[in-house]
Design an enzyme around this catalytic site. Sequence first.
Site, short mmCIF file in Angstrom:
data_model
loop_
_atom_site.label_atom_id
_atom_site.label_comp_id
_atom_site.label_asym_id
_atom_site.label_seq_id
_atom_site.Cartn_x
_atom_site.Cartn_y
_atom_site.Cartn_z
N ARG A 37 0.80 -1.20 0.07
CA ARG A 37 0.20 -0.13 -0.20
C ARG A 37 0.88 1.21 -0.06
NH1 ARG A 37 -4.72 0.26 4.50
NH2 ARG A 37 -4.97 -1.79 3.45
N HIS A 83 -7.93 -4.53 -8.08
CA HIS A 83 -7.73 -3.89 -6.66
C HIS A 83 -9.05 -3.70 -6.01
CE1 HIS A 83 -5.06 -1.29 -4.36
NE2 HIS A 83 -6.04 -0.40 -4.20
N TYR A 127 -17.91 12.01 -15.29
CA TYR A 127 -17.61 13.16 -16.19
C TYR A 127 -16.47 13.07 -16.66
CZ TYR A 127 -22.02 14.67 -13.65
OH TYR A 127 -23.08 14.77 -13.08
#
Length: 747
Positions: A37, A83, A127
Amino acid sequence: MSDDTPIEPEENTVPEPLSRAIGDRYLTYALSTIMNRALPDARDGLKPVHRRILFAMRELRLSPNGAFRKSAKITGDVMGNYHPHGDAAIYDAMARLAQDFAMRYPLVDGQGNFGNIDGDNPAAARYTEARLAGTSESLMDGLAEDAVDFRPNYDGTLTEPVVLPSAFPNLLANGASGIAVGMATNVPPHNLHEVIDACLHLIKTPDARDDTLAGIIQGPDFPTGGVIVESRETIAENYRTGRGAFRVRARWSVEDLGRGQWQVVVTEIPYQVQKSKLIERLAELIQTKKIPILADVRDESAEDIRIVLDPKTRSVDPEQMMAALFRVSDLELRFNMNMNVLIDGRVPKVCSLKEVLRAFLDHRREVLLRRTNYRLDKIAARLEVLEGYLIAYLNLDRVIEIIRYEDDPKAVMIAEFKLSDVQVEAILNMRLRALRKLEEIELRTERDNLLAEREELQAMLADEAQQWSRISDQLKEVRNLFGKSSEEGKRRTDIAEAPDVAPIDMDAMIEREPLTVILSKMGWIRAMKGHQALDAELKFKDGDGPGLALHAETTDKLMVFASNGRFYTLPANNLPGGRGMGEPLRLMIDLPNEAEVIAVFPWREGEKYLVASKAGDGFIVAAGDILAQTKSGKQVLNGEALLCRPVTGDHIVLVGSNRYMLVFPASDLPEMSRGKGVRLQKFGSGGGLVAADTLTDATFVTLSEGLSWPMGGGKTRTERDLGEWLGKRASAGRAVPHGFPSNNKFG
């Protein structure tokens, strides 16, 4: 016992000490955080989430020259295939890869609103659209040629790369940051051209010194530009140890407005500073008058940054004004470098510049060897097929006859021409149009070329110098694509020494004006312009009322003495105006809730003060020993403080709750900077005194002038002869004079 019989929990339980169980599980969590991570891999400079985003985009065929795809589609594929975490986290990570103000060389080409340097968030994933950038193509070049290992994804249905081939030195070029368990990393971005030059030097000189490499890589190259003001020695030391800090300043210039007027224009700000918050901070400095030489700040930015700073007067020196702003705002910040990365994807280590470059180059060599072996296997397979084709051409009529008349042509050709199964399959699958004479010539040419290529690759595998030469050529190709020859590859951050600017006296720049400071009973403070009457009627909040009032000036430092024995310093020009009810004093200083304000007064250099506790202890303290540098104040008196009085006479007069008064010379008190002090007046030890008696007030007198105190009806009484109350310090004293106020206060 049948298989359906439930297992009792007690039979499947292993006793284990709690400390060991917690330790083992926390260690597992810590390792997972470190490796999967927070820390980047030294080879490709990526964390798993970034690597999976780029790989998923490659699987979607979002090439730099291809069409854009919705970010929501990309995020969904990354989350579903590789993921299994929140889509918001994945989208935020992808958006950062597309931000040219966050990434020195963006890895994602974004279309739409991906955020800005003001700190505004990207638009929703539905968007925006994205595709891979050219840098990402270099990062993944060779994935289809067995350049790196693959591993199963989280559910075992697909595979993902353990690390990317990384022809692009991403770790140093783009930097990285992350917080793991017990460790963190913060690698600044650098100029790609300089990083590749350092790699080429390290290839030629494997034992090169860190100082030499630091001379090639001048320093970090931030996407937002700015100026690094550090010495070459400091920069070299940072790179040698892998830890350190770089002071980064905004880039600014002076614009002449004519007639002696000028303004400062900031065109680049330090890395990771949000422009909107920076301007808010500058506006706050103007409002609170902490930088009185600054009159106004305006944001005239469009696509480029343009922050205009107007000085208070034209007589101000621009260098001094900016030096003052650098100290109190994010126009200058320290970028702390900590090159803590994963070596070979497993071991976290704080690396020097040379170690980071060596890890990248060793990875490139391994990629080269794996791609070469993959190519040799492909050449061997193709040569086998070509040899079969050529045998078929030499015996074309017989091959055709076998195919036409034999029931099992495959077995016959294997037996007659000593062909392999692969060769026979290729011949049987050959198209009729390939039987022309020209095709045979092309096959022989292809075979000869493949044989030459195989010989060349085998020679390279046997010669390490040739391997490094090939790696150098690859790095030069990347440098030609993204280096200084392109507009984006030019260095943006300059390296300079900090100019030696004399510090400006801020207090001298404050306009001197009279103030009336009002502190309410509930601790709300304000400053009214001018010297108002201290007993004038004022408005307070409901339930509040007058507390303390004093005259001061805007240039004063106000000292606040509290019952916890601490002194706090407040610049008078920072106090809120008198139009409203003020602000809570406890928001300006770290005054505990249980502590009460005892005195507020303007600080005067050279003065001395008596500080005393309720227990009757105290001492003299100099003005220079009570100034506090922080909001937490400065501890001076140990014990529950009662009063603070300026030294104004040659004798001290004390009175206790038992209405006993004592007068003794002020010279009997020691001068200290901190402590409990000495006994001032005796309480609770015989002579009819009660143990609960405490000191209630103190004042200074000049013995020849006597002591005065207020009486009713506006009259004042003066006791000229104080001989009756004269005594030694720490004695009990005698009963107060007739007519002394019942509240035991001197006035």
